[in-house]
Design a protein around this motif. Sequence first.
Motif, PDB file in Angstrom:
ATOM      1  N   ASN A  40       0.865  -1.169   0.000  1.00 36.23           N
ATOM      2  CA  ASN A  40       0.000   0.000   0.000  1.00 36.23           C
ATOM      3  C   ASN A  40       0.906   1.224   0.000  1.00 36.23           C
ATOM      4  O   ASN A  40       1.763   1.369   0.882  1.00 36.23           O
ATOM      5  N   ASP A  42       2.040   4.711   0.871  1.00 37.30           N
ATOM      6  CA  ASP A  42       1.743   5.684   1.929  1.00 37.30           C
ATOM      7  C   ASP A  42       2.136   7.096   1.521  1.00 37.30           C
ATOM      8  O   ASP A  42       1.403   8.050   1.780  1.00 37.30           O
ATOM      9  N   THR A 129      -1.467   7.923  -2.600  1.00 34.45           N
ATOM     10  CA  THR A 129      -1.699   7.401  -1.248  1.00 34.45           C
ATOM     11  C   THR A 129      -2.895   6.449  -1.271  1.00 34.45           C
ATOM     12  O   THR A 129      -3.962   6.792  -1.767  1.00 34.45           O
ATOM     13  N   GLY A 130      -2.687   5.238  -0.765  1.00 34.29           N
ATOM     14  CA  GLY A 130      -3.744   4.237  -0.735  1.00 34.29           C
ATOM     15  C   GLY A 130      -3.775   3.302  -1.935  1.00 34.29           C
ATOM     16  O   GLY A 130      -4.482   2.304  -1.924  1.00 34.29           O
ATOM     17  N   GLN A 132      -2.464   0.368  -4.293  1.00 30.16           N
ATOM     18  CA  GLN A 132      -1.738  -0.868  -4.013  1.00 30.16           C
ATOM     19  C   GLN A 132      -1.029  -1.366  -5.270  1.00 30.16           C
ATOM     20  O   GLN A 132      -1.555  -1.233  -6.380  1.00 30.16           O
TER      21      GLN A 132
END
Length: 180
Positions: A40, A42, A129-130, A132
Amino acid sequence: MDFQNDQGSDGGDEFFAAVDDVSAGGQRLPYLEEGQYVLNIDKILFLITRPPKRNPMYIVEFTILESSNESRPVGMQCSWSTKLNIDMGPINMKRFVGAALGYASVQEIDASVDSKLCRYTTTDAQPFTGVQVHCQCRNIITQGEKKPFTEHRYSPMAGYSWNDLNPPTPEELAAAGQVA
């Protein structure tokens, strides 16, 4: 002691002010080791290292969601970086950004990932961000210097596409200092 109103000695306020933006526990995150991961994203950063080298670096911080390596367990935070002033640096960055956008082929990545988009990933907007990605790491010996190195191969998550990420508008690129 009235330290709130005491201005101290001969200035240096800009150096002391940096304390407000750091954690006493701050440290570099460990790197990924050989294995397969689901990560993930960040945070993504661009920075120039300290002299004398002053290397421009593209740095990605992750949280591990799945791992085949016991020394890099689920929940651990790690990072990956690439030097942008070496031959593979821009290629590695472009491949990573392409995978984060859901592109699997070189043709898709080359048609969609440019310098403006790569720069945008490092802005305060933090558009990845977030997101994957899959990552396969393997240990190799570099061809030139014959040194051990961990190669990172990023690939998109199945079913993920550019439409899942809101691409930057020309206004957002302009606000980030980029030409739209």
